[in-house]
Design a protein around this motif. Structure first.
Motif, PDB file in Angstrom:
ATOM      1  N   CYS A  42       0.816  -1.212   0.000  1.00  0.00           N
ATOM      2  CA  CYS A  42       0.000   0.000   0.000  1.00  0.00           C
ATOM      3  C   CYS A  42       0.853   1.268   0.000  1.00  0.00           C
ATOM      4  O   CYS A  42       0.633   2.170  -0.812  1.00  0.00           O
ATOM      5  N   TYR A  49      -5.315   0.133  -1.321  1.00  0.00           N
ATOM      6  CA  TYR A  49      -5.287  -0.396   0.041  1.00  0.00           C
ATOM      7  C   TYR A  49      -6.207  -1.597   0.270  1.00  0.00           C
ATOM      8  O   TYR A  49      -5.865  -2.501   1.024  1.00  0.00           O
ATOM      9  N   ALA A  52      -4.413  -4.595  -1.236  1.00  0.00           N
ATOM     10  CA  ALA A  52      -3.257  -4.899  -0.377  1.00  0.00           C
ATOM     11  C   ALA A  52      -3.721  -5.621   0.884  1.00  0.00           C
ATOM     12  O   ALA A  52      -3.063  -6.559   1.359  1.00  0.00           O
ATOM     13  N   GLU A 112      -4.790   5.142   6.010  1.00  0.00           N
ATOM     14  CA  GLU A 112      -5.004   3.692   5.859  1.00  0.00           C
ATOM     15  C   GLU A 112      -4.100   2.838   6.746  1.00  0.00           C
ATOM     16  O   GLU A 112      -4.480   1.756   7.173  1.00  0.00           O
TER      17      GLU A 112
END
Length: 139
Positions: A42, A49, A52, A112
């Protein structure tokens, strides 16, 4: 307190909570693996994200199954059925994690990486309960 009594008390506590302690240690190791893979995929922009997260959680699921099976719950029978059960629990965790990440990143606009850390804690608790009483339940 006498050191002999202290050691006995610690030994009794360890025996009582052995599976929880080992599950936590294995969980920490597999969560670090999950987080490292997520961060690499990421942070360096190799994958979005949510993708990932799917890959990193799968790394954690496979690692966790084999470590818990061999060292924690020590249940060697019905490996394929137990793996499918463990994998199903992992997919529940993946679903929770994906939902949490989506809500926190896309809706709340949080970072994230921070959101991934929060989701790991929630998912670990849910998966411990499910794996302890379903996947690795003794006969």
């Amino acid at each position: 307190m006498d050191t002999h009594l202290l050691r006995q008390s610690i030994g009794r506590l360890y025996q009582r909570f052995r599976t929880l302690i080992l599950y936590a240690l294995i969980g920490v190791f597999c969560s670090v693996l999950d987080f490292a893979v997520f961060t690499l995929l990421c942070h360096f922009g190799w994958l979005p994200y949510l993708w990932a997260n799917v890959i990193s959680i799968h790394c954690g699921i496979f690692c966790s199954f084999f470590l818990n099976r061999g060292y924690n719950f020590r249940v060697k029978d019905k490996i394929f059925r137990r793996f499918l059960s463990f994998y199903a629990v992992g997919l529940i965790g993946l679903s929770i994690s994906e939902l949490m990440l989506y809500l926190m990143v896309d809706i709340a606009h949080w970072n994230e990486i921070v959101c991934k850390l929060l989701s790991i804690v929630v998912v670990a608790l849910v998966q411990y309960v499910l794996n302890r009483f379903v996947t690795f339940k003794a006969k």
